[in-house]
Design a protein around this motif. Sequence first.
Motif, PDB file in Angstrom:
ATOM      1  N   PHE A  83       0.855  -1.190   0.000  1.00  0.00           N
ATOM      2  CA  PHE A  83       0.000   0.000   0.000  1.00  0.00           C
ATOM      3  C   PHE A  83       0.890   1.239   0.000  1.00  0.00           C
ATOM      4  O   PHE A  83       1.877   1.287   0.742  1.00  0.00           O
ATOM      5  N   SER A  84       0.518   2.247  -0.777  1.00  0.00           N
ATOM      6  CA  SER A  84       1.316   3.469  -0.779  1.00  0.00           C
ATOM      7  C   SER A  84       0.497   4.636  -1.307  1.00  0.00           C
ATOM      8  O   SER A  84      -0.565   4.466  -1.911  1.00  0.00           O
ATOM      9  N   SER A  85       1.027   5.825  -1.055  1.00  0.00           N
ATOM     10  CA  SER A  85       0.496   7.049  -1.649  1.00  0.00           C
ATOM     11  C   SER A  85       1.659   8.015  -1.779  1.00  0.00           C
ATOM     12  O   SER A  85       2.711   7.826  -1.162  1.00  0.00           O
ATOM     13  N   SER A  86       1.477   9.034  -2.590  1.00  0.00           N
ATOM     14  CA  SER A  86       2.494  10.084  -2.664  1.00  0.00           C
ATOM     15  C   SER A  86       2.356  10.994  -1.443  1.00  0.00           C
ATOM     16  O   SER A  86       1.341  10.959  -0.736  1.00  0.00           O
ATOM     17  N   ILE A  87       3.364  11.789  -1.178  1.00  0.00           N
ATOM     18  CA  ILE A  87       3.350  12.721  -0.044  1.00  0.00           C
ATOM     19  C   ILE A  87       3.775  14.097  -0.546  1.00  0.00           C
ATOM     20  O   ILE A  87       4.807  14.232  -1.223  1.00  0.00           O
ATOM     21  N   THR A  94       3.187   9.841   6.410  1.00  0.00           N
ATOM     22  CA  THR A  94       1.837   9.303   6.258  1.00  0.00           C
ATOM     23  C   THR A  94       1.432   8.567   7.528  1.00  0.00           C
ATOM     24  O   THR A  94       2.253   8.333   8.411  1.00  0.00           O
ATOM     25  N   ASN A  95       0.175   8.221   7.610  1.00  0.00           N
ATOM     26  CA  ASN A  95      -0.349   7.468   8.760  1.00  0.00           C
ATOM     27  C   ASN A  95      -0.339   5.978   8.417  1.00  0.00           C
ATOM     28  O   ASN A  95      -1.293   5.454   7.842  1.00  0.00           O
ATOM     29  N   MET A  96       0.755   5.301   8.774  1.00  0.00           N
ATOM     30  CA  MET A  96       0.951   3.909   8.372  1.00  0.00           C
ATOM     31  C   MET A  96      -0.166   2.990   8.876  1.00  0.00           C
ATOM     32  O   MET A  96      -0.561   2.045   8.190  1.00  0.00           O
ATOM     33  N   SER A  97      -0.668   3.248  10.054  1.00  0.00           N
ATOM     34  CA  SER A  97      -1.655   2.347  10.641  1.00  0.00           C
ATOM     35  C   SER A  97      -2.956   2.311   9.835  1.00  0.00           C
ATOM     36  O   SER A  97      -3.705   1.340   9.909  1.00  0.00           O
ATOM     37  N   ARG A  98      -3.227   3.362   9.079  1.00  0.00           N
ATOM     38  CA  ARG A  98      -4.484   3.421   8.342  1.00  0.00           C
ATOM     39  C   ARG A  98      -4.540   2.388   7.214  1.00  0.00           C
ATOM     40  O   ARG A  98      -5.618   1.957   6.817  1.00  0.00           O
ATOM     41  N   PHE A  99      -3.376   2.009   6.687  1.00  0.00           N
ATOM     42  CA  PHE A  99      -3.360   1.002   5.624  1.00  0.00           C
ATOM     43  C   PHE A  99      -3.904  -0.335   6.133  1.00  0.00           C
ATOM     44  O   PHE A  99      -4.818  -0.914   5.560  1.00  0.00           O
ATOM     45  N   THR A 100      -3.315  -0.839   7.213  1.00  0.00           N
ATOM     46  CA  THR A 100      -3.742  -2.147   7.723  1.00  0.00           C
ATOM     47  C   THR A 100      -5.089  -2.052   8.436  1.00  0.00           C
ATOM     48  O   THR A 100      -5.848  -3.020   8.461  1.00  0.00           O
ATOM     49  N   GLU A 101      -5.388  -0.896   9.002  1.00  0.00           N
ATOM     50  CA  GLU A 101      -6.694  -0.705   9.639  1.00  0.00           C
ATOM     51  C   GLU A 101      -7.806  -0.848   8.608  1.00  0.00           C
ATOM     52  O   GLU A 101      -8.809  -1.533   8.838  1.00  0.00           O
ATOM     53  N   GLU A 124     -10.937   5.245  -1.374  1.00  0.00           N
ATOM     54  CA  GLU A 124     -11.213   5.542   0.030  1.00  0.00           C
ATOM     55  C   GLU A 124      -9.923   5.805   0.793  1.00  0.00           C
ATOM     56  O   GLU A 124      -9.866   6.699   1.653  1.00  0.00           O
ATOM     57  N   LEU A 125      -8.872   5.043   0.483  1.00  0.00           N
ATOM     58  CA  LEU A 125      -7.600   5.219   1.177  1.00  0.00           C
ATOM     59  C   LEU A 125      -7.011   6.595   0.910  1.00  0.00           C
ATOM     60  O   LEU A 125      -6.524   7.271   1.836  1.00  0.00           O
ATOM     61  N   LEU A 129      -6.236   9.385   3.761  1.00  0.00           N
ATOM     62  CA  LEU A 129      -4.885   9.910   3.944  1.00  0.00           C
ATOM     63  C   LEU A 129      -4.777  11.387   3.565  1.00  0.00           C
ATOM     64  O   LEU A 129      -3.745  12.014   3.778  1.00  0.00           O
ATOM     65  N   LYS A 130      -5.841  11.922   2.964  1.00  0.00           N
ATOM     66  CA  LYS A 130      -5.870  13.304   2.485  1.00  0.00           C
ATOM     67  C   LYS A 130      -4.762  13.544   1.464  1.00  0.00           C
ATOM     68  O   LYS A 130      -4.047  14.538   1.494  1.00  0.00           O
ATOM     69  N   GLN A 131      -4.632  12.557   0.563  1.00  0.00           N
ATOM     70  CA  GLN A 131      -3.646  12.637  -0.512  1.00  0.00           C
ATOM     71  C   GLN A 131      -4.371  12.557  -1.850  1.00  0.00           C
ATOM     72  O   GLN A 131      -5.522  12.137  -1.930  1.00  0.00           O
ATOM     73  N   LYS A 132      -3.672  12.902  -2.920  1.00  0.00           N
ATOM     74  CA  LYS A 132      -4.285  12.940  -4.252  1.00  0.00           C
ATOM     75  C   LYS A 132      -4.291  11.575  -4.926  1.00  0.00           C
ATOM     76  O   LYS A 132      -4.904  11.414  -5.993  1.00  0.00           O
ATOM     77  N   ASP A 133      -3.604  10.599  -4.328  1.00  0.00           N
ATOM     78  CA  ASP A 133      -3.526   9.287  -4.967  1.00  0.00           C
ATOM     79  C   ASP A 133      -3.293   8.205  -3.924  1.00  0.00           C
ATOM     80  O   ASP A 133      -2.939   8.489  -2.775  1.00  0.00           O
ATOM     81  N   ALA A 134      -3.494   6.973  -4.344  1.00  0.00           N
ATOM     82  CA  ALA A 134      -3.180   5.809  -3.507  1.00  0.00           C
ATOM     83  C   ALA A 134      -3.014   4.607  -4.420  1.00  0.00           C
ATOM     84  O   ALA A 134      -3.642   4.524  -5.483  1.00  0.00           O
ATOM     85  N   THR A 135      -2.147   3.689  -4.013  1.00  0.00           N
ATOM     86  CA  THR A 135      -1.864   2.491  -4.792  1.00  0.00           C
ATOM     87  C   THR A 135      -1.980   1.261  -3.905  1.00  0.00           C
ATOM     88  O   THR A 135      -1.550   1.269  -2.751  1.00  0.00           O
TER      89      THR A 135
END
Length: 309
Positions: A83-87, A94-101, A124-125, A129-135
């Motif tokens: 799981f990842s997103s840009s910053i 980033t908030n790492m716990s939100r990925f597995t949560e 949703e991720l 994360l309040k980011q423009k993307d997620a993978t």
Amino acid sequence: MSKVQKQKKQLPSKKERHQLFGSVPPGPRTKPTEKDKMPDLQNTNKDFLFELDAVGIQNVKHPIVIHSKMKPYNQTTIGTFTFSSSIRQESKGTNMSRFTEQLNRYYENGFTLDIKMMKSFTKELAERLKQKDATMEVTFPWFFERKGPDSELPGMNHATASIRVEYHAEEDFDIKVSLEGTITTLCPCSKEISEYSAHNQRGKVSMVTDLTDDFDEEEIDWKQALLEAAESNASARIHPVLKRPDEKMVTETAYENPRFVEDIVRLVAADLYEMPFVKVFDVKCVNEESIHLHDAMASIHYDKTKMID
């Protein structure tokens, strides 16, 4: 033979044993224990020099359920997630716990791993994360039934499958699916120069494909399609159960269909070229040579979106 009697040991208590091996009493506690009073370094906003392309977690193993148009039609297997997103430049982390949560929440709601679910998950991720993307990327062993060509005795084969979904707030989704399957290849050169026989080997065909926006996973099982592209162009297919009549058929089929690694990637590429739901593809074949210490390999990349009518 006489046995030596050992005197029973009188061990210290477990607490004393821990102390013996270095455990010490807890020290003074001065920092807050309530979450809202704890400092949040990851949410610090300053100029941190560069925007980061990807931040996240990988090698997350989790049980998953997948559907297949080949037996077993519904199966539980193990997915390895990234799981990842840009910053942004002004965000520290980033908030790492939100990925597995979020993964656990989807799992508790009974999710089946498919492209539709992964599109929902990544969108949703990114918002959480309040980011423009997620993978989100997941790799898993996919099992399928294979019968002997003569006896029709069934057994389980497997291939390594992967799905990668990238969500971009402005550009929507990019979807890649991959499969690595195992095949048999028989050397054309060995067959040509030898008075009898020809050496053969086990080969690995890996395919990475970009899917079109209108791909319908309810209609087409991409795993089955990619597997067929690899296996149908091989010298012979791999089987978990072979009786003697089966073995005769498989070895004769291989002899009748000699293939170099160069042949394999070109033939598989032709099948992928004809698949309307594939935009871009990469094909690679690696043969574990049976009469050499080295492996043989060939690969091809093709972008159908750049074709000119």
